[in-house]
Design an enzyme around this catalytic site. Structure first.
Site, mmCIF file in Angstrom:
data_model
loop_
_atom_site.group_PDB
_atom_site.id
_atom_site.type_symbol
_atom_site.label_atom_id
_atom_site.label_comp_id
_atom_site.label_asym_id
_atom_site.label_seq_id
_atom_site.Cartn_x
_atom_site.Cartn_y
_atom_site.Cartn_z
ATOM 1 N N PRO A 1 -5.851 14.046 3.719
ATOM 2 C CA PRO A 1 -5.335 12.988 4.824
ATOM 3 C C PRO A 1 -4.252 12.197 4.212
ATOM 4 O O PRO A 1 -4.006 12.026 2.918
ATOM 5 C CB PRO A 1 -6.785 12.044 4.596
ATOM 6 N N GLY A 2 -3.367 12.014 5.077
ATOM 7 C CA GLY A 2 -2.204 10.963 4.661
ATOM 8 C C GLY A 2 -0.978 11.343 5.217
ATOM 9 O O GLY A 2 -0.502 12.556 5.540
ATOM 10 N N HIS B 1 1.857 14.498 0.358
ATOM 11 C CA HIS B 1 1.110 15.495 0.146
ATOM 12 C C HIS B 1 1.871 16.919 0.150
ATOM 13 O O HIS B 1 2.862 17.208 0.980
ATOM 14 C CB HIS B 1 0.041 15.785 1.332
ATOM 15 N N HIS C 1 1.381 5.223 -2.045
ATOM 16 C CA HIS C 1 0.736 6.179 -2.840
ATOM 17 C C HIS C 1 1.865 6.831 -3.550
ATOM 18 O O HIS C 1 2.616 7.503 -2.929
ATOM 19 C CB HIS C 1 -0.210 7.062 -2.216
ATOM 20 N N HIS D 1 0.701 -1.232 -0.057
ATOM 21 C CA HIS D 1 0.017 0.022 -0.096
ATOM 22 C C HIS D 1 0.880 1.309 -0.002
ATOM 23 O O HIS D 1 1.223 1.855 1.081
ATOM 24 C CB HIS D 1 -0.895 0.127 1.144
ATOM 25 N N ARG E 1 2.669 9.430 -6.732
ATOM 26 C CA ARG E 1 1.793 10.308 -7.169
ATOM 27 C C ARG E 1 1.968 10.703 -8.892
ATOM 28 O O ARG E 1 1.360 11.796 -9.229
ATOM 29 C CB ARG E 1 1.675 11.751 -6.614
ATOM 30 N N ASP F 1 0.711 2.655 3.509
ATOM 31 C CA ASP F 1 -0.053 3.625 3.101
ATOM 32 C C ASP F 1 0.636 5.033 3.044
ATOM 33 O O ASP F 1 0.177 6.043 3.426
ATOM 34 C CB ASP F 1 -1.120 3.902 4.134
HETATM 35 O O1 DOR Z 1 -4.835 8.937 4.294
HETATM 36 C C1 DOR Z 1 -4.965 8.420 3.329
HETATM 37 N N1 DOR Z 1 -4.373 9.145 2.259
HETATM 38 N N2 DOR Z 1 -5.597 7.425 3.249
HETATM 39 C C2 DOR Z 1 -6.136 6.997 1.886
HETATM 40 O O2 DOR Z 1 -6.831 6.054 1.775
HETATM 41 C C3 DOR Z 1 -5.707 7.589 0.537
HETATM 42 C C4 DOR Z 1 -4.515 8.404 1.017
HETATM 43 C C5 DOR Z 1 -4.084 9.247 -0.167
HETATM 44 O O3 DOR Z 1 -4.004 8.973 -1.173
HETATM 45 O O4 DOR Z 1 -3.429 10.370 0.336
HETATM 46 ZN ZN ZN Z 2 -7.268 3.744 2.068
#
Ligand code: DOR
Ligand code: ZN
Length: 446
Positions: free
Chosen positions: A322-323, A308, A59, A57, A61, A304
């Site tokens: 969020p993240g 950002h 991300h 998991h 970008r 995760d």
């Molecule tokens: O906190 C999160 N950020 N939860 C998610 O499910 C997506 C992720 C994001 O893509 O920034």
């Molecule tokens: Zn998620």
């Protein structure tokens, strides 16, 4: 590719140090006093050798928000964090709901060459939850998508989820669910509880996650399919997964380092670096998650990692994205939350960071035993090291680490992908011919 000789490492932290000789990406000999004239030598000084970590998991970008992370910068962060494989989530722009995007992600990852970047395909077109994406085409592309997820969004329509599970079953791929009943989280930004109430933040109830976990377990049962639960965050989710497993349902679950370590008391500052979906819960949830990971109810750790931009984080809590960053801090947080309290030994760490995630997605080049004939895809860990998190020194383009200034135990000192060192002593090691661009990301020193 040649030979690499790892001198004096302790596989799984057990026994006396041994030498591990690799040739052309494969372990060819394990013993003491090994010498190989032509080999590159990596002195391990008794450090712990583990199979390379696998993150289900992540991300990255790219495409779309390369100002916050690229496949290249994310690969650098992953290699520095001890990862040899990461699964790049589909919520990019454009969304990874077509073979064009998923193949690009795979190819670009291979070009960078620091970790294997496996594309995650979207379950639904545009992550909109209305119509299934062309899962079969993505699965048979060059990127050979083996995991599908609308992560960031929940596949909340039960009929669409049921169809997705059925298709996935025929294709032999995995559906990973971001479990969040959206009708229970409208406007929610923090765990629903005393802290959110005191701070005036709209609450995100545990039931928003747990109701989907329960539903999806039943859908998987009926479809005879597998389902994977992303970022489990509540004690109730643990109980539901335990129950589903006891019924013989093919369910697996991951937990993030931040849900193991942090709780919603962090929100008191209103600093949106602590904003994440699902939200940080209460300390009793974190404790239940740690126990469940130790007992194997929760199968593995997944970061995760969610980079950002500053402008998307340094703003009003309710509107911030969020993240949290996670790739370079995961190992140390597992040491703090699981190894130090005696919940996991190093065999257990290998299991939750490497073997189980590789098994869940059916990788046969990662998460393998440290043995002759197996891939030389490995991570070297110094359990005695300690370091302080400085987000400005992390390889990610973004800076949103909630662990800023925290002292961390244990450090990844080298990462090896198919016999090639990809990170060493806090710096990424670019592949020959790739040096200019990757060297620019080399900000991982510690
Ligand atoms: O906190 C999160 N950020 N939860 C998610 O499910 C997506 C992720 C994001 O893509 O920034
Ligand atoms: Zn998620």
């Amino acid at each position: 590719m040649g030979e690499l000789l790892i001198k004096g490492a302790r596989p799984y932290g057990e026994g006396e140090p041994v030498d591990v000789l690799t040739r052309d990406g494969v372990i060819i000999e394990i013993g003491t006093g090994l010498a190989a004239d032509a080999a590159e030598v990596l002195p391990a000084n008794g450090q712990i050798l583990l199979p390379g970590f696998v993150d289900l998991h992540t991300h990255l970008r790219e495409p779309g928000r390369e100002d916050t992370e690229t496949i290249e910068s994310g690969s650098a962060a992953a290699a520095l964090g001890g990862y040899t494989a990461v699964f790049a989530m589909a919520n990019t722009d454009p969304v990874a709901d077509s073979v064009v995007v998923t193949d690009h992600v795979w190819r670009r990852g291979q070009e960078v060459g620091l970790v294997d970047v496996y594309p995650v395909g979207a379950v639904s077109v545009g992550l909109a939850g209305k119509q299934l994406a062309e899962m079969g085409t993505m699965a048979s592309g060059v990127g050979a998508v083996r995991m599908f997820s609308d992560d960031g969004h929940c596949v909340d329509d039960p009929l669409l989820m049921r169809r997705a599970l059925e298709y996935a079953n025929t294709l032999g791929v995995l559906i990973a669910q971001h479990a969040e009943e959206p009708r229970l989280t409208r406007g929610a930004v923090a765990h629903e509880g005393p802290n959110a109430a005191r701070l005036g933040l709209t609450g995100w109830p545990r039931a928003a996650e747990e109701s989907i976990v329960a539903r999806d377990a039943l859908l998987a049962r009926d479809a005879g399919a597998r389902v994977h639960i992303c970022h489990a965050s509540t004690a109730g989710t643990v109980e539901l997964v335990k129950w589903a497993k006891s019924q013989g349902i093919s369910i697996t679950a991951e937990v993030t380092p931040h849900h193991l370590l942090l709780d919603d008391s962090r929100l008191a500052t209103y600093d949106a670096v602590n904003k994440v979906n699902p939200p940080l819960r209460e300390s009793s949830d974190a404790e239940a998650l740690r126990r469940a990971l130790a007992e194997g109810i929760i199968d593995c750790v997944a970061t995760d990692h969610a980079p950002h931009a500053e402008q998307d984080k340094c703003c009003e809590f309710a509107v911030a994205r969020p993240g949290m960053l996670g790739l370079q801090t995961a190992l140390s947080i597992i040491v703090r939350t699981m190894v130090e309290p005696g919940l996991l030994d190093w065999r257990g760490v290998a299991k939750v960071l490497s073997e189980r995630p590789a098994e869940i997605v059916g990788l046969d080049e990662h998460g393998r035993p440290i043995a002759v004939g197996e891939p030389a895809t490995l991570t070297l860990v110094d359990p005695e090291a300690s370091w302080t998190v400085r987000s400005s020194e992390l390889a990610s383009i973004s800076r949103n680490s909630p662990f800023e200034a925290m002292a961390m135990p244990g450090a990844v000192t080298a990462t090896i992908l198919r016999g090639r060192i990809t990170a060493r002593a806090g710096s990424v090691v670019a592949r020959a011919g790739n040096s200019a661009s990757v060297a620019a990301q080399d900000r991982g020193g510690r």
